[in-house]
Design a protein around this motif. Structure first.
Motif, mmCIF file in Angstrom:
data_model
loop_
_atom_site.group_PDB
_atom_site.id
_atom_site.type_symbol
_atom_site.label_atom_id
_atom_site.label_comp_id
_atom_site.label_asym_id
_atom_site.label_seq_id
_atom_site.Cartn_x
_atom_site.Cartn_y
_atom_site.Cartn_z
ATOM 1 N N SER A 41 38.288 38.235 31.765
ATOM 2 C CA SER A 41 39.197 37.167 31.294
ATOM 3 C C SER A 41 40.538 37.917 30.599
ATOM 4 C CB SER A 41 38.291 36.358 30.143
ATOM 5 O OG SER A 41 37.831 37.347 29.108
ATOM 6 N N ARG A 42 40.435 39.136 30.987
ATOM 7 C CA ARG A 42 42.017 39.739 30.244
ATOM 8 C C ARG A 42 42.909 39.269 31.385
ATOM 9 N NH1 ARG A 42 39.740 45.296 27.968
ATOM 10 N NH2 ARG A 42 38.624 45.155 30.027
ATOM 11 N N GLY A 43 44.062 39.267 30.916
ATOM 12 C CA GLY A 43 45.339 38.790 31.704
ATOM 13 C C GLY A 43 45.478 37.406 31.976
ATOM 14 N N ASN A 101 31.835 41.325 34.653
ATOM 15 C CA ASN A 101 32.601 40.475 35.068
ATOM 16 C C ASN A 101 33.593 40.838 36.199
ATOM 17 O OD1 ASN A 101 31.325 38.317 33.758
ATOM 18 N ND2 ASN A 101 32.783 38.399 31.935
ATOM 19 N N ARG A 102 33.876 41.994 36.343
ATOM 20 C CA ARG A 102 34.914 42.540 37.430
ATOM 21 C C ARG A 102 33.924 43.030 38.693
ATOM 22 N NH1 ARG A 102 36.946 45.437 32.888
ATOM 23 N NH2 ARG A 102 36.028 47.168 33.496
ATOM 24 N N PHE A 108 38.360 34.653 42.970
ATOM 25 C CA PHE A 108 37.765 33.540 42.159
ATOM 26 C C PHE A 108 38.354 33.748 40.819
ATOM 27 C CE2 PHE A 108 35.145 32.829 45.824
ATOM 28 C CZ PHE A 108 35.023 31.508 45.817
ATOM 29 N N GLY A 109 39.354 34.706 40.573
ATOM 30 C CA GLY A 109 39.760 34.949 39.269
ATOM 31 C C GLY A 109 38.627 35.343 38.262
ATOM 32 N N GLU A 110 39.020 34.519 37.141
ATOM 33 C CA GLU A 110 37.984 34.830 36.042
ATOM 34 C C GLU A 110 37.114 33.222 36.082
ATOM 35 O OE1 GLU A 110 40.338 33.729 32.024
ATOM 36 O OE2 GLU A 110 41.655 34.825 33.475
ATOM 37 N N THR A 111 37.339 32.632 37.079
ATOM 38 C CA THR A 111 36.551 31.370 37.046
ATOM 39 C C THR A 111 34.925 31.328 36.931
ATOM 40 O OG1 THR A 111 36.499 30.854 39.267
ATOM 41 C CG2 THR A 111 38.537 30.137 38.198
ATOM 42 N N GLU A 112 34.295 32.301 37.393
ATOM 43 C CA GLU A 112 32.879 32.401 37.412
ATOM 44 C C GLU A 112 32.526 33.762 36.874
ATOM 45 O OE1 GLU A 112 31.600 31.960 41.477
ATOM 46 O OE2 GLU A 112 32.805 30.053 41.683
#
Length: 79
Positions: free
Chosen positions: A12-14, A69-70, A49-53
């Motif tokens: 969730s960084r950025g 998460n990455r 999906f970026g940070e959405t999931e």
């Protein structure tokens, strides 16, 4: 004959825009890696999906939680 879909994610960084772009690049890189190992390109696709999931939902994440998460995940679309 298996068909695979690669889902790539960020922590969730950025900014949302940056993370979506980063995860799209991660998905493309993942797909290219699998193709380089001999899987036909028509059997794998991917999307960011970026940070959405997030795998780990957290407000004040630890470095380990950010790392979880990455990721890229594989879904079997067709057996």
């Amino acid at each position: 004959n298996m068909v695979i879909f690669a889902k790539s994610h960020t922590d969730s960084r950025g900014s949302d825009k940056y993370n979506m772009n980063l995860s799209d690049r991660r998905a493309k890189s993942t797909v290219q890696y699998i193709i380089s190992k001999g899987i036909a390109k028509d059997r794998i696709s991917g999307q960011g999906f970026g940070e959405t999931e997030p795998k780990v939902a957290c407000d004040k994440c630890t470095e380990e939680q950010y790392a979880q998460n990455r990721r890229s995940e594989f879904l079997i679309v067709k057996k």
